[in-house]
Design an enzyme around this catalytic site. Sequence first.
Site, PDB file in Angstrom:
ATOM      1  N   GLU A 210      -3.177  -9.309  -3.132  1.00 45.25           N
ATOM      2  CA  GLU A 210      -4.521  -9.065  -2.827  1.00 45.25           C
ATOM      3  C   GLU A 210      -5.134  -8.032  -2.346  1.00 45.25           C
ATOM      4  OE1 GLU A 210      -2.089 -11.825   0.814  1.00 45.25           O
ATOM      5  OE2 GLU A 210      -3.826 -10.438   1.490  1.00 45.25           O
TER       6      GLU A 210
ATOM      7  N   CYS B  80      -8.858  -1.661  -0.747  1.00 46.25           N
ATOM      8  CA  CYS B  80      -7.527  -1.560  -0.983  1.00 46.25           C
ATOM      9  C   CYS B  80      -6.779  -2.679  -1.864  1.00 46.25           C
ATOM     10  CB  CYS B  80      -7.539  -1.895   0.812  1.00 46.25           C
ATOM     11  SG  CYS B  80      -6.048  -1.978   1.377  1.00 46.25           S
TER      12      CYS B  80
ATOM     13  N   CYS C 283       7.133  -6.550  -0.476  1.00 44.79           N
ATOM     14  CA  CYS C 283       7.660  -5.244  -0.484  1.00 44.79           C
ATOM     15  C   CYS C 283       9.141  -5.618   0.092  1.00 44.79           C
ATOM     16  CB  CYS C 283       6.556  -5.050   0.490  1.00 44.79           C
ATOM     17  SG  CYS C 283       7.246  -3.223   1.028  1.00 44.79           S
TER      18      CYS C 283
ATOM     19  N   CYS D  40       9.359  -3.990   6.985  1.00 46.53           N
ATOM     20  CA  CYS D  40       8.510  -3.897   8.408  1.00 46.53           C
ATOM     21  C   CYS D  40       8.170  -5.167   8.832  1.00 46.53           C
ATOM     22  CB  CYS D  40       7.466  -2.749   8.138  1.00 46.53           C
ATOM     23  SG  CYS D  40       7.420  -1.349   7.269  1.00 46.53           S
TER      24      CYS D  40
ATOM     25  N   CYS E  86       4.421  -6.475   9.221  1.00 51.75           N
ATOM     26  CA  CYS E  86       3.253  -6.733   8.033  1.00 51.75           C
ATOM     27  C   CYS E  86       4.177  -7.958   7.170  1.00 51.75           C
ATOM     28  CB  CYS E  86       4.130  -4.800   7.519  1.00 51.75           C
ATOM     29  SG  CYS E  86       3.203  -5.615   5.290  1.00 51.75           S
TER      30      CYS E  86
ATOM     31  N   CYS F  29      -2.363  -6.308   5.081  1.00 52.42           N
ATOM     32  CA  CYS F  29      -0.923  -6.125   4.473  1.00 52.42           C
ATOM     33  C   CYS F  29      -0.559  -7.676   4.229  1.00 52.42           C
ATOM     34  CB  CYS F  29      -0.274  -5.436   5.052  1.00 52.42           C
ATOM     35  SG  CYS F  29       0.497  -3.907   4.011  1.00 52.42           S
TER      36      CYS F  29
END
Length: 392
Positions: free
Chosen positions: A97, A116, A123, A127, A130, A346
């Site tokens: 994205e 962004c 990832c 976290c 997220c 995110c």
Amino acid sequence: MPTVNTRPGLSGVSTAELAAWFEAHGEPAYRARQVLTAVWRSGAGGTADLTTLPRGLGARLDTAFRWSTVADETILDSDGGQTEKALHRLADGASVESVLMHYPATASRRARHTLCISSQAGCAVGCPFCATGELGFTRDLETAEILDQVRSANWRLQAGERITNVVFMGMGEPLLNLDRVLESVAALNDPARLGLGARHITVSTSGVVPGIRRLTALGPQFTLAISIHAARDALRDVLVPLNRRWPVAEVVAAARDHARSTGRRVSYEVTMIGGVNDTDADAEALASLLRGDLAHVNLIPMNPVAHTPWRASPMPVIERFAAHLKAAGIPVTIRRNRGVEIGAACGQLAAELAGAPAAPAVAWRRERLEAASARALRGQRSEEPVPAGVDA
Ligand code: SAH
Ligand code: SF4
């Protein structure tokens, strides 16, 4: 299995490499410059649109390179057209994205178009607040896949406008794909390509200490942002699992050296989570960690994410947190959420497309998070392992 297109994307090929390709194919050097300009400055959809190229050369270019490595699958608008979220499909089916934010001109400032972008599909850091962290890690992006998000957004702007700022705050941990991120930054800087000044580029990291140290040795390339979220190790172990590998004091020490050595202020990001990292004790711990540093803190209300029990801190709590930091002489900004209704945080759109996780899995995850954060608030360090795949 579909065959994956692995020809290099033109945007990721350096000016020198492209010049060498043209030379090797018996073409004059100015052709390389012509193609570079077309790749970065025109809205051409492929070599067929380049009428200045001799017949045959376009076809040879197409055999060697891809014009673009991303296909825009979905574009969503919000904030009355001020925020635009794009889901880009890559050749192997992975998706990433980018989010384009328009800021109108003011009396003292020209209009800005901030993009962004993502540096990885998924990832590994994980976290829990997220959406990308929840998806897990798929793969590193190629340099062209990073840059083509920028080209795609540039083409969507009005004639005469261009991207003015790029932030690496989309999917992925940029410092775990650092070689390609540095190549991308060099291309963004290059006057023959995007020509964006170092001050207009920000790279955000969850705290990969060896990566920060490597950046410091290279000198100022862009603004460094650290996703700190908590100044106490017990809580940061839960919020940013990388903290079990590189504890917060080591991250801040590396960032401090970076600021001193480059003379550039470091930004710290805190995603404000109600009742979790927004207490007076957290504000005081952060203030004493950063007092006297060349630093700036951004407080960002958490965007809701399906699999967590958490919500954003209420605004008065965020304001109180900010006042604590200000009283310690630390510059602080409260950032308004952009594009909340299109899931501009995110990885949220990609997570939605991946399908809702099963209800029992969500319930189990929420319970574990509540227990882990309650233990952390009592000051107990996590016994969970460092996430796999995060060693730089
Ligand atoms: N991996 C890097 C860069 C991408 S994340 C990093 O963590 O810094 C970019 C920023 O989005 C980080 O500061 C991250 O904490 C923030 N973020 C992630 N999920 C969020 C959410 N649900 N609400 C608000 N901010 C979020
Ligand atoms: Fe990865 Fe950044 Fe999301 Fe953490 S906040 S999981 S580091 S993308």
